[in-house]
Write a protein that holds these residues in place. Structure first.
Motif, PDB file in Angstrom:
ATOM      1  N   LEU A   1      -6.202  34.247  29.370  1.00  0.00           N
ATOM      2  CA  LEU A   1      -6.674  33.136  30.195  1.00  0.00           C
ATOM      3  C   LEU A   1      -8.173  33.245  30.472  1.00  0.00           C
ATOM      4  O   LEU A   1      -8.893  32.239  30.479  1.00  0.00           O
ATOM      5  CB  LEU A   1      -5.897  33.096  31.507  1.00  0.00           C
ATOM      6  CG  LEU A   1      -4.449  32.607  31.416  1.00  0.00           C
ATOM      7  CD1 LEU A   1      -3.728  32.837  32.740  1.00  0.00           C
ATOM      8  CD2 LEU A   1      -4.403  31.131  31.041  1.00  0.00           C
ATOM      9  N   LEU A   2      -8.665  34.459  30.707  1.00  0.00           N
ATOM     10  CA  LEU A   2     -10.085  34.643  30.995  1.00  0.00           C
ATOM     11  C   LEU A   2     -10.955  34.263  29.806  1.00  0.00           C
ATOM     12  O   LEU A   2     -12.126  33.881  29.976  1.00  0.00           O
ATOM     13  CB  LEU A   2     -10.359  36.099  31.395  1.00  0.00           C
ATOM     14  CG  LEU A   2      -9.844  36.525  32.771  1.00  0.00           C
ATOM     15  CD1 LEU A   2     -10.082  38.018  32.990  1.00  0.00           C
ATOM     16  CD2 LEU A   2     -10.526  35.731  33.878  1.00  0.00           C
ATOM     17  N   LYS A   3     -10.393  34.354  28.600  1.00  0.00           N
ATOM     18  CA  LYS A   3     -11.155  33.989  27.407  1.00  0.00           C
ATOM     19  C   LYS A   3     -11.277  32.479  27.231  1.00  0.00           C
ATOM     20  O   LYS A   3     -12.127  32.013  26.462  1.00  0.00           O
ATOM     21  CB  LYS A   3     -10.500  34.605  26.174  1.00  0.00           C
ATOM     22  CG  LYS A   3     -10.550  36.130  26.149  1.00  0.00           C
ATOM     23  CD  LYS A   3      -9.775  36.691  24.972  1.00  0.00           C
ATOM     24  CE  LYS A   3      -9.770  38.226  25.000  1.00  0.00           C
ATOM     25  NZ  LYS A   3      -8.989  38.789  23.874  1.00  0.00           N
ATOM     26  N   SER A   4     -10.459  31.732  27.953  1.00  0.00           N
ATOM     27  CA  SER A   4     -10.471  30.278  27.793  1.00  0.00           C
ATOM     28  C   SER A   4     -10.869  29.534  29.070  1.00  0.00           C
ATOM     29  O   SER A   4     -11.017  28.325  29.042  1.00  0.00           O
ATOM     30  CB  SER A   4      -9.089  29.786  27.334  1.00  0.00           C
ATOM     31  OG  SER A   4      -8.084  30.148  28.282  1.00  0.00           O
ATOM     32  N   VAL A   5     -11.021  30.246  30.185  1.00  0.00           N
ATOM     33  CA  VAL A   5     -11.358  29.623  31.473  1.00  0.00           C
ATOM     34  C   VAL A   5     -12.594  30.298  32.040  1.00  0.00           C
ATOM     35  O   VAL A   5     -12.697  31.530  32.031  1.00  0.00           O
ATOM     36  CB  VAL A   5     -10.186  29.740  32.477  1.00  0.00           C
ATOM     37  CG1 VAL A   5     -10.577  29.120  33.812  1.00  0.00           C
ATOM     38  CG2 VAL A   5      -8.947  29.066  31.925  1.00  0.00           C
ATOM     39  N   GLU A   6     -13.544  29.507  32.523  1.00  0.00           N
ATOM     40  CA  GLU A   6     -14.746  30.052  33.167  1.00  0.00           C
ATOM     41  C   GLU A   6     -14.454  30.295  34.639  1.00  0.00           C
ATOM     42  O   GLU A   6     -14.269  29.348  35.405  1.00  0.00           O
ATOM     43  CB  GLU A   6     -15.921  29.088  32.993  1.00  0.00           C
ATOM     44  CG  GLU A   6     -16.407  28.974  31.561  1.00  0.00           C
ATOM     45  CD  GLU A   6     -17.617  28.067  31.449  1.00  0.00           C
ATOM     46  OE1 GLU A   6     -17.873  27.306  32.416  1.00  0.00           O
ATOM     47  OE2 GLU A   6     -18.300  28.107  30.415  1.00  0.00           O
ATOM     48  N   VAL A   7     -14.424  31.545  35.030  1.00  0.00           N
ATOM     49  CA  VAL A   7     -14.151  31.923  36.411  1.00  0.00           C
ATOM     50  C   VAL A   7     -15.062  33.090  36.768  1.00  0.00           C
ATOM     51  O   VAL A   7     -15.293  33.992  35.952  1.00  0.00           O
ATOM     52  CB  VAL A   7     -12.661  32.303  36.595  1.00  0.00           C
ATOM     53  CG1 VAL A   7     -12.277  33.459  35.702  1.00  0.00           C
ATOM     54  CG2 VAL A   7     -12.354  32.626  38.051  1.00  0.00           C
ATOM     55  N   THR A   8     -15.620  33.063  37.965  1.00  0.00           N
ATOM     56  CA  THR A   8     -16.560  34.100  38.370  1.00  0.00           C
ATOM     57  C   THR A   8     -15.814  35.323  38.908  1.00  0.00           C
ATOM     58  O   THR A   8     -14.662  35.214  39.360  1.00  0.00           O
ATOM     59  CB  THR A   8     -17.499  33.582  39.465  1.00  0.00           C
ATOM     60  OG1 THR A   8     -16.736  33.287  40.650  1.00  0.00           O
ATOM     61  CG2 THR A   8     -18.233  32.335  39.007  1.00  0.00           C
ATOM     62  N   PRO A   9     -16.443  36.489  38.875  1.00  0.00           N
ATOM     63  CA  PRO A   9     -15.826  37.678  39.473  1.00  0.00           C
ATOM     64  C   PRO A   9     -15.491  37.488  40.949  1.00  0.00           C
ATOM     65  O   PRO A   9     -14.503  38.043  41.436  1.00  0.00           O
ATOM     66  CB  PRO A   9     -16.890  38.763  39.277  1.00  0.00           C
ATOM     67  CG  PRO A   9     -17.658  38.316  38.083  1.00  0.00           C
ATOM     68  CD  PRO A   9     -17.687  36.824  38.167  1.00  0.00           C
ATOM     69  N   ALA A  10     -16.296  36.696  41.660  1.00  0.00           N
ATOM     70  CA  ALA A  10     -16.011  36.459  43.082  1.00  0.00           C
ATOM     71  C   ALA A  10     -14.703  35.702  43.257  1.00  0.00           C
ATOM     72  O   ALA A  10     -13.918  35.995  44.179  1.00  0.00           O
ATOM     73  CB  ALA A  10     -17.165  35.674  43.720  1.00  0.00           C
TER      74      ALA A  10
END
Length: 505
Positions: A413-422
Protein backbone atom coordinates in the motif's frame (compact mmCIF):
# COMPACT_ATOMS: atom_id res chain seq x y z
CA UNK A 1 50.84 70.93 80.82
CA UNK A 2 48.22 73.16 82.39
CA UNK A 3 49.42 76.11 80.31
CA UNK A 4 49.11 74.08 77.11
CA UNK A 5 45.55 73.07 77.91
CA UNK A 6 44.64 76.68 78.49
CA UNK A 7 45.97 77.64 75.05
CA UNK A 8 43.72 75.09 73.25
CA UNK A 9 40.54 76.59 71.74
CA UNK A 10 37.29 75.79 73.42
CA UNK A 11 34.72 73.38 72.00
CA UNK A 12 32.38 76.22 71.06
CA UNK A 13 35.17 77.89 69.09
CA UNK A 14 35.87 74.64 67.17
CA UNK A 15 32.20 74.16 66.32
CA UNK A 16 31.91 77.75 65.10
CA UNK A 17 34.97 77.34 62.89
CA UNK A 18 33.59 74.07 61.46
CA UNK A 19 30.25 75.72 60.73
CA UNK A 20 31.96 78.61 58.95
CA UNK A 21 34.10 76.23 56.86
CA UNK A 22 31.06 74.11 55.90
CA UNK A 23 29.07 77.17 54.86
CA UNK A 24 31.97 78.43 52.77
CA UNK A 25 32.36 75.00 51.09
CA UNK A 26 28.66 74.82 50.27
CA UNK A 27 28.77 78.36 48.84
CA UNK A 28 31.77 77.50 46.64
CA UNK A 29 30.12 74.27 45.48
CA UNK A 30 26.92 76.11 44.56
CA UNK A 31 28.82 78.77 42.64
CA UNK A 32 30.87 76.13 40.76
CA UNK A 33 27.75 74.14 39.86
CA UNK A 34 26.14 77.25 38.43
CA UNK A 35 29.19 78.50 36.56
CA UNK A 36 30.87 75.29 35.31
CA UNK A 37 28.98 73.10 32.79
CA UNK A 38 28.21 69.49 33.71
CA UNK A 39 30.52 67.90 31.08
CA UNK A 40 33.41 70.00 32.33
CA UNK A 41 32.62 69.04 35.93
CA UNK A 42 32.72 65.32 34.99
CA UNK A 43 36.01 65.82 33.17
CA UNK A 44 37.62 67.58 36.14
CA UNK A 45 36.29 64.94 38.56
CA UNK A 46 37.59 62.06 36.44
CA UNK A 47 41.03 63.66 36.09
CA UNK A 48 41.19 64.32 39.83
CA UNK A 49 40.20 60.71 40.56
CA UNK A 50 42.82 59.42 38.13
CA UNK A 51 45.45 61.60 39.79
CA UNK A 52 44.58 60.26 43.23
CA UNK A 53 44.44 56.62 42.05
CA UNK A 54 47.74 56.83 40.15
CA UNK A 55 49.63 58.17 43.12
CA UNK A 56 47.91 56.54 46.06
CA UNK A 57 45.97 53.46 44.82
CA UNK A 58 47.68 50.08 44.36
CA UNK A 59 44.75 48.47 42.46
CA UNK A 60 44.21 48.00 38.75
CA UNK A 61 40.85 47.33 37.03
CA UNK A 62 40.21 45.37 33.84
CA UNK A 63 36.92 46.15 32.07
CA UNK A 64 35.40 43.36 29.93
CA UNK A 65 32.38 44.55 27.93
CA UNK A 66 29.66 42.29 26.52
CA UNK A 67 30.37 43.24 22.90
CA UNK A 68 33.77 43.74 21.35
CA UNK A 69 33.54 45.96 18.29
CA UNK A 70 30.88 44.39 16.03
CA UNK A 71 30.69 40.92 17.58
CA UNK A 72 29.95 39.28 20.91
CA UNK A 73 32.93 39.31 23.30
CA UNK A 74 33.99 35.68 23.79
CA UNK A 75 35.95 36.66 26.91
CA UNK A 76 32.75 38.04 28.43
CA UNK A 77 30.92 34.82 27.54
CA UNK A 78 33.65 32.70 29.16
CA UNK A 79 33.45 34.79 32.34
CA UNK A 80 29.66 34.27 32.48
CA UNK A 81 30.26 30.52 32.45
CA UNK A 82 33.19 30.58 34.89
CA UNK A 83 32.08 32.95 37.65
CA UNK A 84 29.03 30.97 38.90
CA UNK A 85 31.48 28.20 39.82
CA UNK A 86 33.46 30.60 42.04
CA UNK A 87 30.63 31.78 44.27
CA UNK A 88 31.72 31.51 47.89
CA UNK A 89 30.79 32.64 51.42
CA UNK A 90 31.87 36.21 50.72
CA UNK A 91 29.38 36.64 47.84
CA UNK A 92 26.67 38.99 49.10
CA UNK A 93 23.86 38.21 46.60
CA UNK A 94 22.93 35.82 43.84
CA UNK A 95 20.29 35.28 41.13
CA UNK A 96 18.85 31.77 40.90
CA UNK A 97 16.21 30.28 38.63
CA UNK A 98 15.25 27.44 36.32
CA UNK A 99 13.99 27.32 32.73
CA UNK A 100 13.32 23.58 32.67
CA UNK A 101 9.53 23.02 32.81
CA UNK A 102 10.05 19.24 32.57
CA UNK A 103 11.84 18.98 35.92
CA UNK A 104 10.31 21.20 38.59
CA UNK A 105 12.41 19.63 41.36
CA UNK A 106 15.74 20.32 39.66
CA UNK A 107 18.24 22.50 41.48
CA UNK A 108 18.07 26.11 40.24
CA UNK A 109 20.88 27.54 38.17
CA UNK A 110 23.09 30.36 39.39
CA UNK A 111 23.57 33.71 37.72
CA UNK A 112 25.47 36.87 38.61
CA UNK A 113 23.33 39.93 39.46
CA UNK A 114 24.39 43.51 38.87
CA UNK A 115 26.80 45.05 41.42
CA UNK A 116 27.51 41.65 42.96
CA UNK A 117 31.10 41.16 44.15
CA UNK A 118 32.79 37.79 43.74
CA UNK A 119 36.24 37.06 45.19
CA UNK A 120 38.45 34.55 43.39
CA UNK A 121 41.86 33.14 44.31
CA UNK A 122 44.44 32.12 41.70
CA UNK A 123 48.12 31.31 42.30
CA UNK A 124 48.30 33.46 45.41
CA UNK A 125 46.42 36.39 43.84
CA UNK A 126 43.17 37.77 45.23
CA UNK A 127 40.86 39.04 42.49
CA UNK A 128 37.55 40.85 42.80
CA UNK A 129 34.82 40.64 40.14
CA UNK A 130 31.83 42.99 39.76
CA UNK A 131 29.11 43.02 37.10
CA UNK A 132 27.97 46.49 36.03
CA UNK A 133 24.79 47.09 34.01
CA UNK A 134 23.88 50.39 32.37
CA UNK A 135 20.24 50.53 31.36
CA UNK A 136 19.41 51.77 27.90
CA UNK A 137 17.17 54.78 27.36
CA UNK A 138 15.60 53.16 24.27
CA UNK A 139 13.66 49.91 24.50
CA UNK A 140 15.07 48.49 21.26
CA UNK A 141 18.69 48.95 22.36
CA UNK A 142 19.88 46.30 24.85
CA UNK A 143 21.40 47.24 28.20
CA UNK A 144 25.18 47.53 28.28
CA UNK A 145 26.91 45.01 30.50
CA UNK A 146 30.52 44.78 31.57
CA UNK A 147 32.59 42.94 34.17
CA UNK A 148 35.15 44.78 36.30
CA UNK A 149 38.14 42.73 37.44
CA UNK A 150 40.19 44.40 40.17
CA UNK A 151 43.67 43.20 41.10
CA UNK A 152 46.97 44.61 42.37
CA UNK A 153 49.00 46.59 39.87
CA UNK A 154 52.05 44.40 40.35
CA UNK A 155 50.21 41.29 39.11
CA UNK A 156 48.46 42.88 36.13
CA UNK A 157 50.60 41.09 33.53
CA UNK A 158 50.20 37.75 35.30
CA UNK A 159 46.40 38.20 35.25
CA UNK A 160 46.44 38.89 31.51
CA UNK A 161 48.78 36.05 30.60
CA UNK A 162 47.65 33.27 32.97
CA UNK A 163 44.42 34.04 34.80
CA UNK A 164 42.29 35.06 31.82
CA UNK A 165 43.59 32.07 29.87
CA UNK A 166 42.66 29.85 32.82
CA UNK A 167 39.10 31.24 32.70
CA UNK A 168 38.79 30.52 28.95
CA UNK A 169 40.06 26.95 29.33
CA UNK A 170 37.77 26.25 32.31
CA UNK A 171 34.74 27.65 30.49
CA UNK A 172 35.53 25.51 27.44
CA UNK A 173 35.65 22.37 29.59
CA UNK A 174 32.33 23.25 31.21
CA UNK A 175 30.65 23.84 27.84
CA UNK A 176 32.05 20.63 26.35
CA UNK A 177 30.44 18.63 29.17
CA UNK A 178 27.07 20.35 29.08
CA UNK A 179 24.23 17.95 29.71
CA UNK A 180 21.36 20.25 28.73
CA UNK A 181 20.80 22.01 25.46
CA UNK A 182 19.00 25.29 24.92
CA UNK A 183 16.79 26.53 22.12
CA UNK A 184 16.93 30.28 21.53
CA UNK A 185 14.42 32.65 19.99
CA UNK A 186 15.05 36.30 19.22
CA UNK A 187 13.05 38.86 21.19
CA UNK A 188 12.69 41.92 19.01
CA UNK A 189 11.37 44.17 21.81
CA UNK A 190 14.38 43.45 24.05
CA UNK A 191 16.84 43.04 21.16
CA UNK A 192 18.37 39.84 22.44
CA UNK A 193 18.19 36.04 22.29
CA UNK A 194 16.10 34.31 24.96
CA UNK A 195 16.43 30.63 25.76
CA UNK A 196 14.51 27.66 27.06
CA UNK A 197 15.60 24.11 27.84
CA UNK A 198 15.69 21.97 24.69
CA UNK A 199 14.56 18.42 25.43
CA UNK A 200 13.34 17.01 22.15
CA UNK A 201 13.13 13.20 22.20
CA UNK A 202 14.12 12.77 18.54
CA UNK A 203 17.25 10.72 17.94
CA UNK A 204 18.69 9.22 14.81
CA UNK A 205 17.75 5.76 16.03
CA UNK A 206 14.07 6.82 16.25
CA UNK A 207 13.79 8.61 12.88
CA UNK A 208 11.70 6.94 10.18
CA UNK A 209 14.34 7.28 7.46
CA UNK A 210 16.17 4.96 5.12
CA UNK A 211 19.18 3.50 6.94
CA UNK A 212 21.59 4.59 4.19
CA UNK A 213 20.44 8.20 4.30
CA UNK A 214 20.51 8.26 8.09
CA UNK A 215 24.06 6.87 8.19
CA UNK A 216 25.16 9.34 5.52
CA UNK A 217 23.97 12.31 7.59
CA UNK A 218 25.64 11.06 10.79
CA UNK A 219 28.92 10.41 8.96
CA UNK A 220 28.79 13.88 7.41
CA UNK A 221 28.22 15.51 10.80
CA UNK A 222 31.02 13.55 12.47
CA UNK A 223 33.35 14.40 9.61
CA UNK A 224 32.50 18.09 9.94
CA UNK A 225 33.41 18.16 13.64
CA UNK A 226 36.85 16.65 13.10
CA UNK A 227 37.90 18.77 10.11
CA UNK A 228 38.81 22.10 11.70
CA UNK A 229 42.36 22.01 10.32
CA UNK A 230 41.04 21.06 6.88
CA UNK A 231 38.74 24.08 6.72
CA UNK A 232 41.61 26.36 7.78
CA UNK A 233 44.00 24.87 5.22
CA UNK A 234 41.57 25.35 2.32
CA UNK A 235 40.64 28.87 3.47
CA UNK A 236 36.97 28.28 4.31
CA UNK A 237 34.88 29.15 7.34
CA UNK A 238 34.28 26.17 9.65
CA UNK A 239 30.56 25.79 9.01
CA UNK A 240 28.14 23.45 7.24
CA UNK A 241 24.88 24.23 5.46
CA UNK A 242 21.94 21.84 5.08
CA UNK A 243 18.71 22.19 3.12
CA UNK A 244 15.83 19.96 4.21
CA UNK A 245 13.01 19.99 1.68
CA UNK A 246 9.85 18.00 1.13
CA UNK A 247 6.10 17.94 1.88
CA UNK A 248 4.79 18.88 5.36
CA UNK A 249 4.85 16.09 7.93
CA UNK A 250 7.86 14.27 6.53
CA UNK A 251 10.09 14.80 9.58
CA UNK A 252 12.17 17.89 8.80
CA UNK A 253 11.83 19.37 12.30
CA UNK A 254 12.49 15.96 13.88
CA UNK A 255 15.69 15.64 11.86
CA UNK A 256 16.84 19.05 13.12
CA UNK A 257 16.24 17.91 16.70
CA UNK A 258 18.11 14.67 16.05
CA UNK A 259 21.08 16.61 14.66
CA UNK A 260 21.10 18.89 17.74
CA UNK A 261 21.04 15.91 20.10
CA UNK A 262 23.69 14.06 18.10
CA UNK A 263 26.06 17.06 18.08
CA UNK A 264 25.12 18.48 21.53
CA UNK A 265 24.64 21.89 19.92
CA UNK A 266 22.33 24.68 21.04
CA UNK A 267 19.64 25.69 18.53
CA UNK A 268 19.00 29.29 17.45
CA UNK A 269 15.57 29.47 15.80
CA UNK A 270 15.40 32.64 13.72
CA UNK A 271 12.16 34.10 12.32
CA UNK A 272 12.79 36.79 9.72
CA UNK A 273 9.64 38.62 10.75
CA UNK A 274 11.41 39.65 13.96
CA UNK A 275 14.32 41.30 12.12
CA UNK A 276 14.10 44.94 11.05
CA UNK A 277 16.92 45.22 8.51
CA UNK A 278 20.23 43.79 7.33
CA UNK A 279 22.23 45.60 10.00
CA UNK A 280 20.14 44.07 12.77
CA UNK A 281 20.34 40.66 11.09
CA UNK A 282 24.12 40.89 11.11
CA UNK A 283 24.18 41.83 14.79
CA UNK A 284 21.74 39.02 15.65
CA UNK A 285 23.71 36.36 13.84
CA UNK A 286 27.10 37.45 15.19
CA UNK A 287 25.73 37.15 18.73
CA UNK A 288 25.15 33.39 18.37
CA UNK A 289 27.68 31.09 20.00
CA UNK A 290 30.10 28.64 18.44
CA UNK A 291 29.14 24.96 18.37
CA UNK A 292 25.52 25.81 17.58
CA UNK A 293 22.80 25.34 14.97
CA UNK A 294 21.16 28.28 13.23
CA UNK A 295 17.70 27.14 12.11
CA UNK A 296 15.66 29.03 9.51
CA UNK A 297 12.43 27.13 8.96
CA UNK A 298 10.08 27.49 5.98
CA UNK A 299 12.36 29.96 4.27
CA UNK A 300 10.15 29.87 1.17
CA UNK A 301 7.29 31.57 3.05
CA UNK A 302 9.09 33.43 5.84
CA UNK A 303 10.38 36.22 3.64
CA UNK A 304 10.50 37.44 0.06
CA UNK A 305 14.30 37.23 -0.01
CA UNK A 306 14.14 33.52 -0.77
CA UNK A 307 12.27 33.92 -4.05
CA UNK A 308 13.94 33.35 -7.39
CA UNK A 309 14.90 36.84 -8.53
CA UNK A 310 14.34 35.91 -12.17
CA UNK A 311 10.74 34.91 -11.47
CA UNK A 312 10.13 38.06 -9.44
CA UNK A 313 11.45 40.20 -12.28
CA UNK A 314 9.19 38.46 -14.81
CA UNK A 315 6.18 38.91 -12.54
CA UNK A 316 6.91 42.61 -12.14
CA UNK A 317 7.23 43.05 -15.89
CA UNK A 318 3.93 41.24 -16.37
CA UNK A 319 2.27 43.50 -13.81
CA UNK A 320 3.61 46.51 -15.68
CA UNK A 321 2.20 45.23 -18.96
CA UNK A 322 -1.21 44.71 -17.37
CA UNK A 323 -1.16 48.28 -16.09
CA UNK A 324 -1.27 47.29 -12.43
CA UNK A 325 0.95 48.90 -9.83
CA UNK A 326 3.46 46.83 -7.90
CA UNK A 327 2.22 46.62 -4.34
CA UNK A 328 4.64 45.90 -1.52
CA UNK A 329 4.37 42.73 0.52
CA UNK A 330 2.17 42.88 3.59
CA UNK A 331 5.12 41.60 5.60
CA UNK A 332 8.35 43.44 4.83
CA UNK A 333 10.95 42.65 7.50
CA UNK A 334 13.57 44.75 5.72
CA UNK A 335 15.98 41.81 5.27
CA UNK A 336 17.44 41.42 1.79
CA UNK A 337 18.85 38.38 0.06
CA UNK A 338 22.23 40.09 -0.05
CA UNK A 339 22.20 40.59 3.72
CA UNK A 340 21.48 36.92 4.35
CA UNK A 341 24.04 35.64 1.85
CA UNK A 342 26.73 37.93 3.24
CA UNK A 343 26.54 36.18 6.59
CA UNK A 344 26.12 32.65 5.23
CA UNK A 345 28.92 32.75 2.68
CA UNK A 346 30.32 36.28 2.61
CA UNK A 347 32.97 38.04 4.65
CA UNK A 348 30.85 37.86 7.81
CA UNK A 349 30.69 34.05 7.59
CA UNK A 350 34.11 33.88 9.23
CA UNK A 351 32.77 35.41 12.47
CA UNK A 352 32.38 32.15 14.36
CA UNK A 353 33.44 28.52 14.18
CA UNK A 354 31.86 25.07 14.20
CA UNK A 355 28.40 26.23 13.18
CA UNK A 356 25.68 24.40 11.31
CA UNK A 357 23.10 26.34 9.31
CA UNK A 358 19.88 24.49 8.47
CA UNK A 359 17.16 25.72 6.12
CA UNK A 360 13.83 23.94 5.73
CA UNK A 361 11.27 24.39 2.98
CA UNK A 362 8.23 22.69 1.50
CA UNK A 363 8.94 24.13 -1.96
CA UNK A 364 12.56 23.97 -3.06
CA UNK A 365 11.64 25.25 -6.52
CA UNK A 366 10.66 28.64 -5.04
CA UNK A 367 14.12 29.36 -3.65
CA UNK A 368 16.56 31.67 -5.34
CA UNK A 369 19.38 29.67 -6.99
CA UNK A 370 21.89 31.83 -5.12
CA UNK A 371 20.77 30.19 -1.87
CA UNK A 372 21.17 26.67 -3.23
CA UNK A 373 24.74 26.68 -4.42
CA UNK A 374 27.59 24.90 -2.55
CA UNK A 375 29.08 26.87 0.30
CA UNK A 376 25.62 28.03 1.37
CA UNK A 377 23.53 24.87 1.32
CA UNK A 378 26.20 22.18 1.09
CA UNK A 379 23.93 19.17 1.53
CA UNK A 380 20.42 18.89 0.09
CA UNK A 381 18.26 16.28 1.83
CA UNK A 382 14.88 15.36 0.38
CA UNK A 383 12.37 14.35 3.05
CA UNK A 384 9.83 12.30 1.13
CA UNK A 385 6.73 10.27 1.88
CA UNK A 386 6.82 7.23 4.09
CA UNK A 387 8.54 4.16 2.59
CA UNK A 388 8.53 0.52 3.77
CA UNK A 389 11.84 0.90 5.66
CA UNK A 390 10.48 4.04 7.32
CA UNK A 391 7.27 2.27 8.30
CA UNK A 392 9.20 -0.62 9.86
CA UNK A 393 11.16 1.84 11.97
CA UNK A 394 7.93 3.48 13.14
CA UNK A 395 6.43 0.07 13.96
CA UNK A 396 9.47 -0.83 16.03
CA UNK A 397 9.35 2.52 17.84
CA UNK A 398 5.61 2.80 18.51
CA UNK A 399 4.54 -0.85 18.69
CA UNK A 400 7.73 -2.60 19.73
CA UNK A 401 7.55 -5.14 16.89
CA UNK A 402 10.02 -5.75 14.05
CA UNK A 403 7.94 -8.08 11.87
CA UNK A 404 4.36 -9.15 11.36
CA UNK A 405 2.23 -10.93 8.77
CA UNK A 406 0.51 -7.61 7.94
CA UNK A 407 3.79 -5.88 7.02
CA UNK A 408 3.70 -7.17 3.42
CA UNK A 409 0.24 -5.71 2.83
CA UNK A 410 1.28 -2.38 4.31
CA UNK A 411 4.45 -2.30 2.21
CA UNK A 412 2.41 -2.76 -0.97
CA UNK A 413 0.00 0.00 0.00
CA UNK A 414 2.83 2.42 0.81
CA UNK A 415 4.19 1.92 -2.70
CA UNK A 416 0.92 3.10 -4.23
CA UNK A 417 -0.29 5.74 -1.71
CA UNK A 418 1.43 9.00 -0.73
CA UNK A 419 1.36 9.21 3.06
CA UNK A 420 3.70 11.09 5.37
CA UNK A 421 5.54 9.52 8.32
CA UNK A 422 3.52 11.80 10.62
CA UNK A 423 0.25 10.30 9.33
CA UNK A 424 1.55 6.74 9.79
CA UNK A 425 2.75 7.53 13.31
CA UNK A 426 -0.64 9.02 14.18
CA UNK A 427 -2.42 5.81 13.13
CA UNK A 428 -0.02 3.63 15.10
CA UNK A 429 -0.49 5.73 18.23
CA UNK A 430 -4.24 5.17 18.33
CA UNK A 431 -3.88 1.58 19.57
CA UNK A 432 -0.21 1.33 20.40
CA UNK A 433 -0.94 -1.19 23.18
CA UNK A 434 -2.53 -3.56 20.63
CA UNK A 435 -0.08 -4.02 17.73
CA UNK A 436 -2.41 -6.12 15.55
CA UNK A 437 -5.26 -3.64 15.92
CA UNK A 438 -2.91 -0.70 15.24
CA UNK A 439 -1.63 -2.31 12.04
CA UNK A 440 -5.18 -3.04 10.89
CA UNK A 441 -6.13 0.60 11.54
CA UNK A 442 -3.20 1.67 9.40
CA UNK A 443 -4.28 -0.67 6.58
CA UNK A 444 -7.81 0.74 6.70
CA UNK A 445 -6.42 4.28 6.62
CA UNK A 446 -4.20 3.54 3.61
CA UNK A 447 -7.08 1.86 1.75
CA UNK A 448 -9.29 4.85 2.48
CA UNK A 449 -6.69 7.23 1.03
CA UNK A 450 -6.28 5.00 -2.01
CA UNK A 451 -10.04 4.89 -2.60
CA UNK A 452 -10.28 8.65 -2.15
CA UNK A 453 -7.67 9.22 -4.85
CA UNK A 454 -9.67 6.99 -7.22
CA UNK A 455 -12.92 8.78 -6.41
CA UNK A 456 -11.31 12.17 -7.08
CA UNK A 457 -10.15 11.00 -10.49
CA UNK A 458 -13.59 9.61 -11.33
CA UNK A 459 -15.39 12.74 -10.13
CA UNK A 460 -13.09 14.95 -12.15
CA UNK A 461 -13.82 12.88 -15.23
CA UNK A 462 -17.59 13.12 -14.73
CA UNK A 463 -17.45 16.86 -14.25
CA UNK A 464 -15.45 17.33 -17.39
CA UNK A 465 -17.77 15.02 -19.32
CA UNK A 466 -20.76 17.20 -18.49
CA UNK A 467 -19.04 20.15 -20.09
CA UNK A 468 -19.06 18.52 -23.56
CA UNK A 469 -16.64 16.93 -25.96
CA UNK A 470 -13.75 19.05 -24.87
CA UNK A 471 -14.47 18.00 -21.31
CA UNK A 472 -14.35 14.32 -22.31
CA UNK A 473 -10.98 14.83 -23.89
CA UNK A 474 -9.68 16.68 -20.84
CA UNK A 475 -11.04 14.02 -18.49
CA UNK A 476 -9.38 11.29 -20.55
CA UNK A 477 -6.12 13.20 -20.47
CA UNK A 478 -6.40 13.67 -16.70
CA UNK A 479 -7.16 9.97 -16.23
CA UNK A 480 -4.26 8.94 -18.45
CA UNK A 481 -1.98 11.29 -16.55
CA UNK A 482 -3.02 9.82 -13.20
CA UNK A 483 -2.58 6.28 -14.49
CA UNK A 484 0.84 7.20 -15.75
CA UNK A 485 1.59 8.77 -12.40
CA UNK A 486 0.51 5.64 -10.51
CA UNK A 487 2.45 3.40 -12.87
CA UNK A 488 5.61 5.40 -12.40
CA UNK A 489 5.24 5.88 -8.67
CA UNK A 490 7.39 2.90 -7.81
CA UNK A 491 10.23 3.95 -10.09
CA UNK A 492 9.97 7.54 -8.85
CA UNK A 493 10.19 6.51 -5.23
CA UNK A 494 13.21 4.40 -6.11
CA UNK A 495 14.84 7.42 -7.74
CA UNK A 496 14.07 9.55 -4.69
CA UNK A 497 15.72 6.98 -2.46
CA UNK A 498 18.82 7.00 -4.64
CA UNK A 499 19.00 10.82 -4.93
CA UNK A 500 17.44 11.80 -1.66
CA UNK A 501 20.73 13.21 -0.40
CA UNK A 502 22.62 15.40 -2.82
CA UNK A 503 26.15 15.84 -1.53
CA UNK A 504 27.42 19.06 -3.03
CA UNK A 505 30.87 19.62 -1.49
Amino acid sequence: MASLLKELPSMSTLLAAYASFSAMAMLIRTVLNEMIPKPLQKFITSKFSDLISNHFSTNFTFIIEERWHAVYNETFRAIEVYLPTRIGPRTDKLVIGSNDPNNLTALPKRSIPADCKIIDEFEGMTLEWTLHVRESDKYYIPDRKCFHLTCKKRVREKVEEKYLRHIAETAQKILSKREKLNIYTYNQDRSRWESAIFKHPARFDTLAMEPELKQFIMDDLDSFVGRKDFFENVGRAWKRGYLLYGPPGTGKSSLVAAIANHMSYHVYDLQFQSVRNDAELRRILTSTTNRSILLIEDIDCSTKISEDRGKVKDEKQKEGEDGRLNRPSSIDPGVTLSGLLNFIDGLWSSCGNERIIIFTTNHKEKLDPALLRPGRMDVHIHMGYCTPPGFRKLAATYLGIKDDKLFTCIDDLLKSVEVTPAEVAQQLMIKSDEPEAALQCLIDFLNMKKDKVGEDVTQAGENEKKDGGDGVTQAKEAKDENEKKDAGKQSRKHDETETRSIYLT
